[in-house]
Design a protein around this motif. Structure first.
Motif, PDB file in Angstrom:
ATOM      1  N   ARG A 108       0.810  -1.216   0.000  1.00 48.47           N
ATOM      2  CA  ARG A 108       0.000   0.000   0.000  1.00 48.47           C
ATOM      3  C   ARG A 108       0.844   1.267   0.000  1.00 48.47           C
ATOM      4  O   ARG A 108       0.490   2.261  -0.633  1.00 48.47           O
ATOM      5  N   SER A 109       1.979   1.243   0.697  1.00 53.12           N
ATOM      6  CA  SER A 109       2.787   2.447   0.828  1.00 53.12           C
ATOM      7  C   SER A 109       3.944   2.530  -0.181  1.00 53.12           C
ATOM      8  O   SER A 109       4.687   3.510  -0.188  1.00 53.12           O
ATOM      9  N   ASP A 110       4.103   1.503  -1.014  1.00 57.60           N
ATOM     10  CA  ASP A 110       5.171   1.527  -2.020  1.00 57.60           C
ATOM     11  C   ASP A 110       4.814   2.503  -3.140  1.00 57.60           C
ATOM     12  O   ASP A 110       3.701   2.476  -3.663  1.00 57.60           O
ATOM     13  N   LYS A 111       5.769   3.325  -3.531  1.00 61.15           N
ATOM     14  CA  LYS A 111       5.500   4.276  -4.611  1.00 61.15           C
ATOM     15  C   LYS A 111       5.316   3.552  -5.939  1.00 61.15           C
ATOM     16  O   LYS A 111       4.475   3.937  -6.755  1.00 61.15           O
ATOM     17  N   ASN A 123       2.171   3.062  -8.196  1.00 66.11           N
ATOM     18  CA  ASN A 123       1.199   2.452  -7.292  1.00 66.11           C
ATOM     19  C   ASN A 123      -0.221   2.894  -7.677  1.00 66.11           C
ATOM     20  O   ASN A 123      -0.558   4.079  -7.574  1.00 66.11           O
ATOM     21  N   MET A 126      -2.187   4.966  -5.121  1.00 61.96           N
ATOM     22  CA  MET A 126      -1.788   6.371  -5.064  1.00 61.96           C
ATOM     23  C   MET A 126      -2.363   7.133  -6.258  1.00 61.96           C
ATOM     24  O   MET A 126      -2.800   8.286  -6.138  1.00 61.96           O
ATOM     25  N   TYR A 129      -5.935   7.664  -5.561  1.00 62.42           N
ATOM     26  CA  TYR A 129      -6.097   8.668  -4.502  1.00 62.42           C
ATOM     27  C   TYR A 129      -6.159  10.068  -5.123  1.00 62.42           C
ATOM     28  O   TYR A 129      -6.977  10.906  -4.718  1.00 62.42           O
ATOM     29  N   ASP A 162      -0.456  -6.707  -0.398  1.00 60.91           N
ATOM     30  CA  ASP A 162      -0.972  -6.674   0.967  1.00 60.91           C
ATOM     31  C   ASP A 162      -2.330  -7.376   0.995  1.00 60.91           C
ATOM     32  O   ASP A 162      -3.277  -6.941   0.322  1.00 60.91           O
ATOM     33  N   GLU A 172      -9.848   0.540   0.336  1.00 60.36           N
ATOM     34  CA  GLU A 172      -8.956   0.413  -0.810  1.00 60.36           C
ATOM     35  C   GLU A 172      -8.922  -1.067  -1.191  1.00 60.36           C
ATOM     36  O   GLU A 172      -8.451  -1.893  -0.404  1.00 60.36           O
TER      37      GLU A 172
END
Length: 238
Positions: A108-111, A123, A126, A129, A162, A172
C-alpha cells in the motif's frame, strides 16, 4: 537427360525458396509494430467491455460513468482521467483498470509496484487517490461523501500484494475484473450493515451523476495531450 533432371530439381528448389521468402515476409508484416498496436488496442477494448458488463449488473438505483477527465491542478498534466465512477446509495466507487499480464507485486505504501519483476508501474492506489481528491473538488457541495478506491486487474494477473487489499472491510480494494460487481455489492452491504452514515437518495445520486458529467472534458486535443504526458512519465519510471 541427366542435365534435364538436375535443372528440374534446381527449379523446384528455387520455387520452394521463393515461397518460403513470401511466407516469411507475410509473417514479418503480421508481427509489425502497427499490428501489435492494433492487437493491444483490441485487448484494451475487450477489457473495458468486460467491465461494462460487470457494471451493468449493479442494482437498480446505482449509476456509473466511464472514461471521465476532470481538472486536477495537483496533477502533473493538470487533469485526472478516471476509468469508471460508480455512484451508489452507500458511496462512490472510483475504479482504475489495469491490463497487465503476470505477477503484480507491491504494498500500500510503495510508490511503485513491480510487474513480473521486469518493470515498475506507479502504485495504482496512489494514482486513484489523486483521482478521488479531484472528484472531491468537483463534488465540493457534498461534504460527507464516502469514496472507495477499487483497482481492477484482468484474470491474466496474479497478486503478491498486501492481503488487506482483498478484504471487503478496506476502503482500498484490489479485484479481478470478473469480480467487480461482486466486490461492489459486498462492500455496499458491509457499509449498510456497519455504518450510521446517511444513504444517498435517488435525487442525490442523479445530481452527483450530472455534476460529474458536466465536469467531464471531452475535447480530443486536451485528452491526447494528457495521454501523451502520462506516457512520458510512465517511460521515465520504467
Amino acid at each position: 537427360m541427366f542435365k534435364k533432371i538436375l535443372d528440374w530439381f534446381k527449379s523446384a528448389d528455387e520455387l520452394k525458396n521463393k515461397k518460403k521468402s513470401v511466407i516469411n515476409s507475410k509473417l514479418s508484416k503480421t508481427d509489425s509494430p502497427k499490428k501489435r498496436k492494433i492487437e493491444s488496442s483490441r485487448i484494451g477494448e475487450l477489457g473495458e467491455y468486460k467491465i461494462n458488463i460487470q457494471l451493468d449488473q449493479l442494482p437498480k438505483g446505482t449509476k456509473y460513468i466511464s472514461d471521465i477527465m476532470i481538472n486536477n491542478q495537483k496533477s502533473r498534466t493538470g487533469y485526472s482521467q478516471i476509468d469508471h465512477v460508480v455512484i451508489s446509495p452507500q458511496g462512490i466507487f472510483v475504479i482504475e483498470t489495469k491490463n497487465y499480464n503476470g505477477e503484480i507485486k507491491g504494498g500500500r505504501s510503495d510508490k511503485y509496484w513491480r510487474v513480473n519483476n521486469r518493470f515498475n508501474m506507479y502504485n495504482p492506489l496512489m494514482q486513484n487517490y489523486g483521482h478521488i481528491k479531484a472528484l472531491e473538488q468537483v463534488l465540493n457541495e457534498y461534504s460527507d461523501l464516502l469514496f472507495i478506491s477499487l483497482i481492477s486487474f484482468t484474470m491474466r494477473c496474479r497478486f503478491s500484494i498486501d492481503p488487506e487489499l482483498r478484504k471487503i472491510e478496506s476502503n482500498e480494494l484490489i479485484a479481478y475484473d470478473t469480480e467487480l460487481s461482486e466486490f461492489i455489492n459486498r462492500k455496499s452491504n458491509r457499509i449498510r450493515a456497519t455504518s450510521d452514515r446517511a444513504l444517498l437518495t435517488n435525487d442525490q445520486i442523479q445530481k452527483i451523476y450530472e455534476i460529474i458529467q458536466s465536469s467531464n472534458i471531452t475535447d480530443n486535443v486536451i485528452r491526447a495531450e494528457h495521454i501523451s504526458k502520462v506516457k512520458d512519465k510512465t517511460n521515465e519510471s520504467s
